[in-house]
Design a protein around this motif. Structure first.
Motif, mmCIF file in Angstrom:
data_model
loop_
_atom_site.group_PDB
_atom_site.id
_atom_site.type_symbol
_atom_site.label_atom_id
_atom_site.label_comp_id
_atom_site.label_asym_id
_atom_site.label_seq_id
_atom_site.Cartn_x
_atom_site.Cartn_y
_atom_site.Cartn_z
ATOM 1 N N ARG A 44 0.819 -1.211 0.000
ATOM 2 C CA ARG A 44 0.000 0.000 0.000
ATOM 3 C C ARG A 44 0.857 1.268 0.000
ATOM 4 O O ARG A 44 0.546 2.246 -0.662
ATOM 5 C CB ARG A 44 -0.941 0.017 1.215
ATOM 6 N N GLU A 45 1.952 1.237 0.733
ATOM 7 C CA GLU A 45 2.788 2.433 0.847
ATOM 8 C C GLU A 45 3.723 2.608 -0.345
ATOM 9 O O GLU A 45 4.508 3.548 -0.397
ATOM 10 C CB GLU A 45 3.592 2.380 2.151
ATOM 11 N N LYS A 46 3.662 1.667 -1.295
ATOM 12 C CA LYS A 46 4.524 1.750 -2.478
ATOM 13 C C LYS A 46 3.723 1.896 -3.770
ATOM 14 O O LYS A 46 4.292 2.098 -4.840
ATOM 15 C CB LYS A 46 5.353 0.460 -2.603
ATOM 16 N N THR A 47 2.410 1.744 -3.652
ATOM 17 C CA THR A 47 1.601 1.679 -4.869
ATOM 18 C C THR A 47 1.210 3.071 -5.357
ATOM 19 O O THR A 47 0.831 3.932 -4.563
ATOM 20 C CB THR A 47 0.326 0.842 -4.600
ATOM 21 N N ILE A 48 1.349 3.294 -6.639
ATOM 22 C CA ILE A 48 0.861 4.528 -7.264
ATOM 23 C C ILE A 48 0.038 4.123 -8.491
ATOM 24 O O ILE A 48 0.533 3.419 -9.381
ATOM 25 C CB ILE A 48 2.011 5.464 -7.692
ATOM 26 N N TYR A 60 -9.734 7.416 -7.499
ATOM 27 C CA TYR A 60 -8.947 8.024 -6.415
ATOM 28 C C TYR A 60 -9.786 8.342 -5.185
ATOM 29 O O TYR A 60 -9.253 8.591 -4.122
ATOM 30 C CB TYR A 60 -8.176 9.256 -6.889
ATOM 31 N N TRP A 63 -9.549 4.386 -3.484
ATOM 32 C CA TRP A 63 -8.299 3.713 -3.119
ATOM 33 C C TRP A 63 -7.509 4.572 -2.140
ATOM 34 O O TRP A 63 -7.286 5.754 -2.393
ATOM 35 C CB TRP A 63 -7.425 3.471 -4.357
ATOM 36 N N ASN A 64 -7.033 3.939 -1.089
ATOM 37 C CA ASN A 64 -6.216 4.693 -0.137
ATOM 38 C C ASN A 64 -4.725 4.467 -0.390
ATOM 39 O O ASN A 64 -3.991 3.989 0.465
ATOM 40 C CB ASN A 64 -6.590 4.309 1.303
ATOM 41 N N PHE A 65 -4.335 4.736 -1.624
ATOM 42 C CA PHE A 65 -2.905 4.866 -1.934
ATOM 43 C C PHE A 65 -2.792 6.002 -2.940
ATOM 44 O O PHE A 65 -3.811 6.598 -3.307
ATOM 45 C CB PHE A 65 -2.291 3.555 -2.445
ATOM 46 N N ASP A 66 -1.573 6.343 -3.350
ATOM 47 C CA ASP A 66 -1.412 7.502 -4.226
ATOM 48 C C ASP A 66 -2.018 7.241 -5.611
ATOM 49 O O ASP A 66 -1.829 6.161 -6.185
ATOM 50 C CB ASP A 66 0.081 7.848 -4.380
ATOM 51 N N VAL A 67 -2.720 8.248 -6.111
ATOM 52 C CA VAL A 67 -3.360 8.125 -7.423
ATOM 53 C C VAL A 67 -3.208 9.434 -8.193
ATOM 54 O O VAL A 67 -3.392 10.508 -7.637
ATOM 55 C CB VAL A 67 -4.876 7.808 -7.309
ATOM 56 N N SER A 68 -2.871 9.313 -9.466
ATOM 57 C CA SER A 68 -2.864 10.485 -10.343
ATOM 58 C C SER A 68 -3.945 10.327 -11.393
ATOM 59 O O SER A 68 -4.273 9.207 -11.789
ATOM 60 C CB SER A 68 -1.514 10.639 -11.047
ATOM 61 N N GLU A 69 -4.466 11.466 -11.820
ATOM 62 C CA GLU A 69 -5.316 11.427 -13.011
ATOM 63 C C GLU A 69 -4.410 11.564 -14.228
ATOM 64 O O GLU A 69 -3.208 11.818 -14.103
ATOM 65 C CB GLU A 69 -6.391 12.518 -12.955
ATOM 66 N N LEU C 206 3.574 12.388 -5.757
ATOM 67 C CA LEU C 206 3.225 10.977 -5.580
ATOM 68 C C LEU C 206 4.507 10.158 -5.447
ATOM 69 O O LEU C 206 5.293 10.063 -6.385
ATOM 70 C CB LEU C 206 2.400 10.478 -6.763
ATOM 71 N N GLY C 208 4.302 7.187 -3.217
ATOM 72 C CA GLY C 208 3.867 6.048 -2.407
ATOM 73 C C GLY C 208 3.446 6.580 -1.044
ATOM 74 O O GLY C 208 4.088 7.473 -0.489
ATOM 75 N N ALA C 209 2.352 6.000 -0.504
ATOM 76 C CA ALA C 209 1.730 6.555 0.708
ATOM 77 C C ALA C 209 2.409 6.042 1.966
ATOM 78 O O ALA C 209 1.789 5.425 2.827
ATOM 79 C CB ALA C 209 0.241 6.237 0.712
ATOM 80 N N LYS C 210 3.715 6.308 2.082
ATOM 81 C CA LYS C 210 4.462 5.801 3.226
ATOM 82 C C LYS C 210 4.070 6.552 4.492
ATOM 83 O O LYS C 210 4.271 7.761 4.607
ATOM 84 C CB LYS C 210 5.962 5.971 2.962
ATOM 85 N N ARG C 212 1.260 7.446 5.527
ATOM 86 C CA ARG C 212 0.183 8.428 5.360
ATOM 87 C C ARG C 212 -0.916 7.822 4.491
ATOM 88 O O ARG C 212 -0.740 6.762 3.898
ATOM 89 C CB ARG C 212 0.703 9.714 4.723
ATOM 90 N N GLY C 214 -3.330 7.841 1.111
ATOM 91 C CA GLY C 214 -3.029 8.115 -0.289
ATOM 92 C C GLY C 214 -3.346 9.552 -0.639
ATOM 93 O O GLY C 214 -4.260 10.145 -0.077
ATOM 94 N N GLN C 215 -2.548 10.133 -1.526
ATOM 95 C CA GLN C 215 -2.890 11.481 -1.980
ATOM 96 C C GLN C 215 -3.036 11.504 -3.496
ATOM 97 O O GLN C 215 -2.652 10.562 -4.177
ATOM 98 C CB GLN C 215 -1.890 12.515 -1.484
ATOM 99 N N ARG C 216 -3.613 12.592 -3.981
ATOM 100 C CA ARG C 216 -4.027 12.622 -5.372
ATOM 101 C C ARG C 216 -3.441 13.783 -6.149
ATOM 102 O O ARG C 216 -3.240 14.863 -5.602
ATOM 103 C CB ARG C 216 -5.571 12.762 -5.448
ATOM 104 N N ILE C 217 -3.193 13.528 -7.415
ATOM 105 C CA ILE C 217 -2.914 14.604 -8.377
ATOM 106 C C ILE C 217 -4.124 14.626 -9.289
ATOM 107 O O ILE C 217 -4.380 13.666 -10.010
ATOM 108 C CB ILE C 217 -1.647 14.295 -9.201
ATOM 109 N N LEU C 218 -4.909 15.689 -9.231
ATOM 110 C CA LEU C 218 -6.109 15.686 -10.062
ATOM 111 C C LEU C 218 -6.576 17.098 -10.404
ATOM 112 O O LEU C 218 -6.241 18.075 -9.725
ATOM 113 C CB LEU C 218 -7.235 14.906 -9.384
#
Lengths: 248, 183, 362
Positions: A44-48, A60, A63-69, C206, C208-210, C212, C214-218
């Motif tokens: 989870r802490e490595k997934t984008i 986004y 999901w509780n991990f990093d996500v970009s559009e 972005l 990885g949500a170490k 924390r 997850g955060q977003r770019i949107l």
């Protein structure tokens, strides 16, 4: 004395946000499978993730991990750059058939051809769900959509594209599997395939894509149950499920 | 001091290389220099030109409309640039490839650069012959500086090519000294 | 190789504009480049394919300009300093991505070595992308636009572009042209100069949500009012940039000038030559270096002191619009522009000034 044992809980990789997808929609199922896998693999802490333009643009929220559009169809391109910058992270693009097969065809072909070490989850529901059910390149012959009201005919609209079969000859591509999510057994198979796509990336094997035949009951004007039946009988007859390519 | 030079000819004649050589000689003299090549789809045989400005001060326009010197390699180059010639412009033409005697305003010097290069069995050195002529006519630079720059670039590649160019440079230089004593 | 950079004493080099862009990017800490071939900027991807791996960075030859700009978007979203370069038709293709970068507040640097248009146009120098740089793609946004006028500035402002991009989380465009891209000139490199914002923490990126969520770019903001609020935030940012980042050069401007030339990039350089030969007239040059934010106030102030304001461009009058906004009495303005790859000469501009001032220079 009653001993309580947790036998099921929401994956940590999902937020508290309820899925907003229509009932019977395949996105909810696949989102959850991915979240479970990310938990199980401890990544989870490595997934984008990179979300597409289409219904799953809202991934986004869930999901509780990093996500970009990404701009429409450029999804694997954005994923490529993120992976190149953070090679130790697990990066995947999640794309519908409009995003991947139509507007993003050049992007997916070149990403695959460069053999980028990312995972692609491709949701094929044979139409544009978000914009109201228009024809997609994957729409079956005779399928009625809002832009093929008489049913798709090959004379005016061409034939549905089999994306996996199109990608199979590219040497950069290491793993291709088509799955469906119409029964508990097939859902478990789908999960296994997505897991392999993630593990391939973690092991450095290279470009992997899983195509999921997914229901869009709302646009198909079917009940969820009818939609599943249609996938089993019609959609998977044209798009055969199974492992198409697997190079270790 | 500001010297504005246009060099023109056909791709493959060494037009850009000559411009680059003059720019380097200017730099070796601690001048400010600009070198603007023509660019495009045309390669060998296509029209090729470059603008070189060598100056003591900040160079404003690197694009030349009033040249102090025109180095013209063939008839097409002359036809293109003959209207650019002003009273003070020095024109050095390669008479091996310019047969028409076009009247120009400025001072015109003819040198059979291609023939001279052929006579030393190195036809590619026509541009170096032109360079020799230029240094004989423009005393703001020393021909020895040009030789030094050429040595630095060419010896690494091939001693033989350097020596042939050295010969070409002095043949051009001496041709002017012998035929245009008044300059 | 002809056009290869020549090292000189004291960190000075004789270098081609396109190569100076590459050295600047490397020196500014850019470690991600993607580009697609198009004349007259091909020396940039070519040289970058050698320099970027040497610097330990990533070079990708993109398969289209759409891919170039979205690779830069992704790398920027991942926290890296990233750049792409192209020429006019290619920049048109990138407009979608630039709008996304602005909306998502992803920093990145885009260099435009402009050529003639519209359509495929030609490959000669031009300034006809002023509009698409300064008044860009879809949605309410701005990119910072920097316009160098010599090779030293091609280097300096490319370095600065990365700082501005990171400082404001905004796309920055270096608007140059084919002449400056191809031109070689001696310049000074600043190899060991630390850029101001290179080590700025990017906690929004972005990675990885170490430890924390997850955060977003949107940029998709569908909740009622959410986008308006976001755009208000962007507008505040734009105002801060306008207050702090305007740059220009005043050349030969003193209390006695009768007329003012406003020009940028290559044409500004030629205009300096005009002033140099127009000994019989009292002319000053105002050269905007930031085309956005545009120095409206300064032009307004200077225009009150002169009888004529000349606007010279290699287009049919694109910056002219902004000068008209700046100058209260637009009767003072005279415009001369060349298009389709035409480069105005010093003499041509000098004669134009003479003709429009009855030979008096005012």
């Amino acid at each position: 004395m009653v001993i309580e044992k947790i036998i099921y809980k929401k994956p940590e990789s999902l937020t508290d946000c309820n899925f907003t997808y229509c009932s019977g929609c395949g996105h909810s199922t696949v989102h959850k499978l991915i979240a479970e896998l990310v938990d199980e693999l401890g990544i989870r802490e490595k997934t984008i993730a990179v979300a597409p333009v289409g219904c799953a643009v809202f991934a986004y929220d869930f999901w509780n991990f990093d996500v970009s559009e990404a701009p429409h169809g450029r999804t694997p391109v954005v994923a490529t750059a993120i992976k190149r910058i953070h090679p130790d992270n697990v990066v995947f693009s999640y794309q519908g058939d409009g995003d991947l097969v139509s507007i993003g065809l050049a992007e997916i072909m070149h990403t695959a051809n460069r053999g980028e070490n990312i995972s692609v989850i491709f949701i094929n529901n044979t139409n544009y769900g978000m914009t109201g059910g228009q024809m997609a390149p994957t729409t079956l012959l005779n399928q009625v959509t809002t832009t093929s009201p008489m049913g798709r005919n090959s004379k005016n609209y061409g034939y549905p594209i089999k994306m996996i079969e199109l990608l199979v000859s590219l040497q950069g591509v290491k793993y291709l599997e088509r799955v469906k999510i119409t029964s508990p057994a097939s859902i478990l198979k789908a999960k296994k395939a997505i897991k392999k796509a993630f593990l391939n990336q973690i092991n450095g094997t290279g470009f992997s894509m899983v195509e999921v035949l997914s229901a869009c009951p709302e646009s198909w004007k079917k009940t969820p149950r009818e939609a599943i039946k249609w996938i089993d009988e019609e959609v998977s007859a044209y798009y055969p499920v199974g492992k198409i390519k697997d190079i270790e | 001091m500001e010297e504005r030079i246009i060099i023109a000819g056909s791709g493959g004649q060494g037009v850009q290389t000559l411009g680059f050589l003059l720019a380097e000689v200017g730099m070796s003299d601690k001048k400010r220099v600009t070198w603007l090549p023509s660019y495009g789809a045309e390669k060998r045989g296509g029209f090729s030109f470059c603008h070189v400005v060598i100056s003591d001060q900040e160079i404003y326009s690197p694009y030349i409309e009033s040249p102090d010197t025109l180095l013209l390699f063939d008839q097409r180059a002359l036809n293109t640039y003959k209207d650019y010639v002003l009273n003070h412009t020095l024109v050095i033409e390669n008479s091996s490839l310019i047969k028409e005697d076009t009247v120009v305003n400025g001072k015109k010097v003819s040198i059979p650069a291609t023939d001279i290069a052929n006579s030393i069995l190195f036809t590619q050195a026509a541009n170096t012959v032109m360079a020799g002529a230029y240094f004989a006519l423009k005393t703001i630079f020393h021909v020895e500086n040009a030789l030094k720059v050429m040595r630095a670039v060419l010896v690494k590649k091939s001693k033989q090519i350097f020596e042939k160019n050295e010969k070409a440079l002095y043949q051009g230089f001496n041709f002017i000294k012998e035929n245009y004593q008044y300059v | 190789m002809l056009g290869k950079t020549i090292k000189m004493p004291q960190e000075t080099v004789f270098i081609k504009g396109n190569h100076a862009i590459v050295e600047a990017a490397i020196d500014a800490g850019c470690r991600f480049y993607a580009g697609y071939p198009i004349t007259p900027q091909n020396e940039i991807p070519e040289y970058m394919s050698k320099r970027m791996p040497e610097a330990g960075g990533t070079f990708i030859q993109a398969e289209s300009e759409l891919i170039s700009i979205n690779l830069v978007f992704g790398a920027g979203a991942a926290g890296a300093r990233a750049m792409t370069t192209s020429s006019s038709p290619g920049i048109s293709l990138m407009q979608e991505g630039i709008s996304y970068m602005a909306g998502c507040e992803v920093p990145g640097v885009i260099v435009n070595i402009q050529r003639g248009g519209p359509g495929l146009g030609n490959i000669a120098p031009s300034q006809s992308d002023y509009y698409q740089a300064v008044k860009p793609g879809h949605g309410d946004f701005h990119s910072i636009v920097l316009a160098p006028h010599n090779i030293q500035e091609m280097y300096d402002y490319t370095v600065k572009a990365f700082d501005l991009a990171d400082k404001y989380r905004i796309p920055v465009i270096v608007l140059s042209d084919g002449l400056l891209g191809q031109l070689m000139e001696n310049i000074t490199l600043k190899k060991d100069q630390e850029t101001e914002y290179l080590d700025m923490p990017k906690d929004w990126a972005l990675t990885g949500a170490k430890g924390r969520d997850g955060q977003r770019i949107l940029s998709l903001l569908m909740r009622p009012g959410a986008l308006e609020k976001h755009n208000e935030h962007l507008r505040e940012k734009h105002r801060t940039i306008c207050d702090n980042e305007i740059q220009y050069e005043c050349f030969s401007i003193d209390d006695d000038i009768d007329c003012l030339i406003v020009a940028f990039g290559t044409v500004a350089r030629i205009s300096k030559g005009v002033i140099n030969i127009a000994k019989d007239m009292r002319i000053g040059l105002f050269r905007p270096i930031t085309l956005w934010p545009f120095p409206y106030m300064k032009i307004n102030e200077l225009s009150k002191r002169v009888k004529k304001v000349f606007v010279f461009e290699m287009n049919y009058g694109q910056m002219l619009d902004d000068v008209k906004i700046a100058v209260e009495n637009s009767d003072k303005i005279e415009f001369y522009g060349r298009t389709g790859g035409g480069i105005p000469t010093q003499e041509e501009l000098y004669q134009f000034i003479k003709a429009r001032t009855k030979g008096r220079g005012y």
